[in-house]
Design a protein around this motif. Sequence first.
Motif, PDB file in Angstrom:
ATOM      1  N   GLU A   1     -14.768  77.818  -1.878  1.00  0.00           N
ATOM      2  CA  GLU A   1     -15.632  78.975  -1.972  1.00  0.00           C
ATOM      3  C   GLU A   1     -15.532  79.757  -0.664  1.00  0.00           C
ATOM      4  O   GLU A   1     -15.467  80.972  -0.648  1.00  0.00           O
TER       5      GLU A   1
ATOM      6  N   ASN B   1     -25.573  75.939   0.709  1.00  0.00           N
ATOM      7  CA  ASN B   1     -24.814  77.099   0.240  1.00  0.00           C
ATOM      8  C   ASN B   1     -25.755  78.029  -0.524  1.00  0.00           C
ATOM      9  O   ASN B   1     -26.344  77.619  -1.533  1.00  0.00           O
TER      10      ASN B   1
ATOM     11  N   CYS C   1     -20.587  68.999  -4.146  1.00  0.00           N
ATOM     12  CA  CYS C   1     -20.055  70.369  -4.054  1.00  0.00           C
ATOM     13  C   CYS C   1     -18.551  70.331  -4.281  1.00  0.00           C
ATOM     14  O   CYS C   1     -17.870  69.358  -3.927  1.00  0.00           O
ATOM     15  N   VAL C   2     -18.019  71.394  -4.861  1.00  0.00           N
ATOM     16  CA  VAL C   2     -16.582  71.490  -5.106  1.00  0.00           C
ATOM     17  C   VAL C   2     -15.775  71.434  -3.802  1.00  0.00           C
ATOM     18  O   VAL C   2     -14.605  71.085  -3.801  1.00  0.00           O
TER      19      VAL C   2
ATOM     20  N   TYR D   1     -21.904  74.433  -7.633  1.00  0.00           N
ATOM     21  CA  TYR D   1     -22.069  75.859  -7.921  1.00  0.00           C
ATOM     22  C   TYR D   1     -22.480  76.137  -9.355  1.00  0.00           C
ATOM     23  O   TYR D   1     -22.896  77.256  -9.675  1.00  0.00           O
TER      24      TYR D   1
HETATM   25 MO   LIG Z   1     -20.638  74.382  -3.672  1.00  0.00          MO
END
Ligand SMILES: [Mo]
Length: 341
Positions: A14, A104, A161-162, A259
């Motif tokens: 991101e 985030n 999280c990615v 996300y």
């Molecule tokens: Mo994330």
Amino acid sequence: MPNIILPPEWRGREQDVTDMAFYLNRRAFLSKLGVGTIALSSASMLACADPRAASVAAGPAPDGPLDTIPDNAPRVGFPAERNMKYVVPERPLTERVAASSYTNFYEFDGESKKVWHLTGDYKPFPWTLQVAGLVEKEQTFDIEQLIRKFGLEERIYRFRCVEAWSATIPWTGFPLRKLIDACNPLSSATHVRFVSVNRKDEMPGIRRQTWYPWPYYEGLRMDEARNELAFVAVGMYGEPLPKQNGSPLRLALPWKYGYKGPKAVVRIEFTNEEPKTFWNDLAPTEYSFLSNVNPTVPHPRWSQASERFMSAEGRFRQMPTQMFNGYAEFVADMYPGEPRG
Ligand SMILES: [Mo]
Ligand SMILES: Nc1nc2c(c(=O)[nH]1)N[C@H]1C(S)=C(S)[C@@H](COP(=O)(O)O)O[C@H]1N2
């Protein structure tokens, strides 16, 4: 973001998308500014990596990451009883300050994780949640009404999280399924779309990062939204959510990358087609609609086989990532097509 086409080598976390979008749009952004504001804005852009500097433009900075729980957040039902069906036996809880410091929330800032410094102007309450689309009747809810109606429970969930960092969080809230049912969706509804708040005056990231397609939007299939794990969080660590963690309400979907869980949700809309989603629109080869945590499917730029588990501030340890983030028993049946390695 429609006017940005990211070359493949830039498609990354991101964060990388942010950097590239920033780079590509800097000139366009500058040209939109009035003459008198150029000096100030360039200065704040150069300083953007320093959250304290950026906070000068964002009103009074809070004293600390736990000083951001709104005074007027409803506290009815807090602290809620822990539901022992949803605990994480193999990991400690992430320390509370860490979970509220490393966050985030691009509406405040997309370049640093320290968004709490920038939340001084954000005043979530009063809040209304709109229900729209394929429903028997459009309506609105307020948060306290929802809490009284559904009650609150605490669930400890893994969070992944990615970008390959993770945490263990005790959320306070209620199952998304209860909210869905209270919305009375029509039988033709196949998906549900969520929209986050869009308050330019209170959220410096929306003002500054004009290249993003605000407001943040996400979506789920109806069966996913009704899965027992899908959770609406109004609090964490026994208290209402700090602003940077998504006050006044956000989704916690522990089997999906972070996300997929929008913060500060203002609108729920029922649809009969797959809704578009913010990160998928920005970088479709990076961020799929489903985005289930899957250690066997690498991100185009890094492995998802392991993660940096955050136990305390600045303290990370490498751990293997589990299929569906350790929630296969709850969700695997929904995804016959999910690659199993
Ligand atoms: Mo994330
Ligand atoms: N509205 C909104 N929701 C959002 C985001 C965001 O930038 N805006 N970030 C997402 C991402 S990438 C993650 S990892 C989680 C982070 O939640 P946390 O900061 O409370 O850990 O929120 C998600 N929800």
